[in-house]
Scaffold this motif. Sequence first.
Motif, mmCIF file in Angstrom:
data_model
loop_
_atom_site.group_PDB
_atom_site.id
_atom_site.type_symbol
_atom_site.label_atom_id
_atom_site.label_comp_id
_atom_site.label_asym_id
_atom_site.label_seq_id
_atom_site.Cartn_x
_atom_site.Cartn_y
_atom_site.Cartn_z
ATOM 1 N N LEU A 4 81.833 45.896 58.029
ATOM 2 C CA LEU A 4 82.764 46.986 58.302
ATOM 3 C C LEU A 4 83.030 47.079 59.798
ATOM 4 O O LEU A 4 82.184 46.734 60.612
ATOM 5 C CB LEU A 4 82.193 48.311 57.813
ATOM 6 C CG LEU A 4 81.970 48.443 56.308
ATOM 7 C CD1 LEU A 4 81.316 49.786 56.010
ATOM 8 C CD2 LEU A 4 83.271 48.306 55.558
ATOM 9 N N ALA A 5 84.199 47.578 60.132
ATOM 10 C CA ALA A 5 84.565 47.737 61.535
ATOM 11 C C ALA A 5 85.230 49.088 61.744
ATOM 12 O O ALA A 5 85.825 49.652 60.828
ATOM 13 C CB ALA A 5 85.517 46.620 61.960
ATOM 14 N N GLU A 21 80.712 58.032 71.304
ATOM 15 C CA GLU A 21 80.837 58.224 69.862
ATOM 16 C C GLU A 21 80.998 56.880 69.147
ATOM 17 O O GLU A 21 80.330 56.608 68.134
ATOM 18 C CB GLU A 21 82.039 59.117 69.571
ATOM 19 C CG GLU A 21 82.327 59.342 68.107
ATOM 20 C CD GLU A 21 83.592 60.154 67.893
ATOM 21 O OE1 GLU A 21 83.630 60.882 66.895
ATOM 22 O OE2 GLU A 21 84.548 60.055 68.698
ATOM 23 N N LEU A 22 81.860 56.045 69.658
ATOM 24 C CA LEU A 22 82.093 54.734 69.047
ATOM 25 C C LEU A 22 80.856 53.850 69.139
ATOM 26 O O LEU A 22 80.499 53.169 68.164
ATOM 27 C CB LEU A 22 83.291 54.060 69.702
ATOM 28 C CG LEU A 22 84.633 54.776 69.499
ATOM 29 C CD1 LEU A 22 85.699 54.175 70.409
ATOM 30 C CD2 LEU A 22 85.064 54.745 68.044
ATOM 31 N N GLU A 23 80.183 53.867 70.283
ATOM 32 C CA GLU A 23 78.955 53.080 70.436
ATOM 33 C C GLU A 23 77.880 53.536 69.457
ATOM 34 O O GLU A 23 77.214 52.708 68.838
ATOM 35 C CB GLU A 23 78.415 53.198 71.863
ATOM 36 C CG GLU A 23 79.162 52.394 72.877
ATOM 37 C CD GLU A 23 78.569 52.550 74.259
ATOM 38 O OE1 GLU A 23 78.275 51.519 74.875
ATOM 39 O OE2 GLU A 23 78.397 53.697 74.729
ATOM 40 N N ASN A 24 77.712 54.853 69.337
ATOM 41 C CA ASN A 24 76.692 55.375 68.428
ATOM 42 C C ASN A 24 76.990 55.028 66.975
ATOM 43 O O ASN A 24 76.096 54.626 66.228
ATOM 44 C CB ASN A 24 76.545 56.892 68.581
ATOM 45 C CG ASN A 24 75.888 57.280 69.888
ATOM 46 O OD1 ASN A 24 75.195 56.489 70.516
ATOM 47 N ND2 ASN A 24 76.138 58.498 70.330
ATOM 48 N N TYR A 29 75.355 52.286 62.231
ATOM 49 C CA TYR A 29 75.777 51.705 60.955
ATOM 50 C C TYR A 29 76.002 50.198 61.019
ATOM 51 O O TYR A 29 76.512 49.610 60.069
ATOM 52 C CB TYR A 29 77.045 52.409 60.455
ATOM 53 C CG TYR A 29 76.798 53.856 60.148
ATOM 54 C CD1 TYR A 29 76.209 54.246 58.947
ATOM 55 C CD2 TYR A 29 77.130 54.849 61.077
ATOM 56 C CE1 TYR A 29 75.971 55.582 58.669
ATOM 57 C CE2 TYR A 29 76.887 56.190 60.805
ATOM 58 C CZ TYR A 29 76.313 56.543 59.612
ATOM 59 O OH TYR A 29 76.066 57.873 59.331
ATOM 60 N N ASP A 30 75.623 49.578 62.142
ATOM 61 C CA ASP A 30 75.791 48.145 62.344
ATOM 62 C C ASP A 30 77.233 47.717 62.067
ATOM 63 O O ASP A 30 77.506 46.839 61.253
ATOM 64 C CB ASP A 30 74.816 47.330 61.488
ATOM 65 C CG ASP A 30 74.793 45.867 61.897
ATOM 66 O OD1 ASP A 30 75.109 45.565 63.064
ATOM 67 O OD2 ASP A 30 74.495 45.011 61.032
ATOM 68 N N LEU A 31 78.161 48.373 62.760
ATOM 69 C CA LEU A 31 79.584 48.126 62.566
ATOM 70 C C LEU A 31 80.138 47.184 63.624
ATOM 71 O O LEU A 31 79.690 47.182 64.770
ATOM 72 C CB LEU A 31 80.362 49.447 62.651
ATOM 73 C CG LEU A 31 79.972 50.534 61.661
ATOM 74 C CD1 LEU A 31 80.697 51.828 61.992
ATOM 75 C CD2 LEU A 31 80.265 50.087 60.233
ATOM 76 N N ALA A 32 81.134 46.438 63.225
ATOM 77 C CA ALA A 32 81.921 45.668 64.185
ATOM 78 C C ALA A 32 82.930 46.626 64.821
ATOM 79 O O ALA A 32 83.060 47.780 64.397
ATOM 80 C CB ALA A 32 82.628 44.518 63.474
#
Length: 131
Positions: A4-5, A21-24, A29-32
């Motif tokens: 997921l990204a 916020e985006l980094e966290n 959630y191990d997101l791209a």
Amino acid sequence: RIRLAIENMDKTQPDGFLLSELENLAQDYDLAFVLDVQHAFERDISMAYANDLFEAMHSHRRLAHLHVSGEAKGSNHCLLHRAENASAIVEFLGKVFSATNVPIILEGEYKNAEELGTEIEFITKEIGIEW
């Protein structure tokens, strides 16, 4: 496994753009991450915000691809070769591609294959990349 990204949101959205916020979210959630260059420009025309997003997500190997478009009268997703902010976007893309090889999604609105071909030729020439 499907990865997921998340993407940085445009100026019309109240959330989804703060770097922390985006980094966290990406870490928790191990997101791209998809860096929408036009959305970043809307938030900061100096492109410092775009650079911060790139540095943070690239350094953690989360950068999946770039969404590339520009803005012109009446459109915030126009083809880059028609964009009023093309020089800022092209300069930023040059910095990205001097550091890494990441896929591009051409997000600019086009009416036919000829317009898209012109966009591809413009980006290839201006950024100096090979497909």
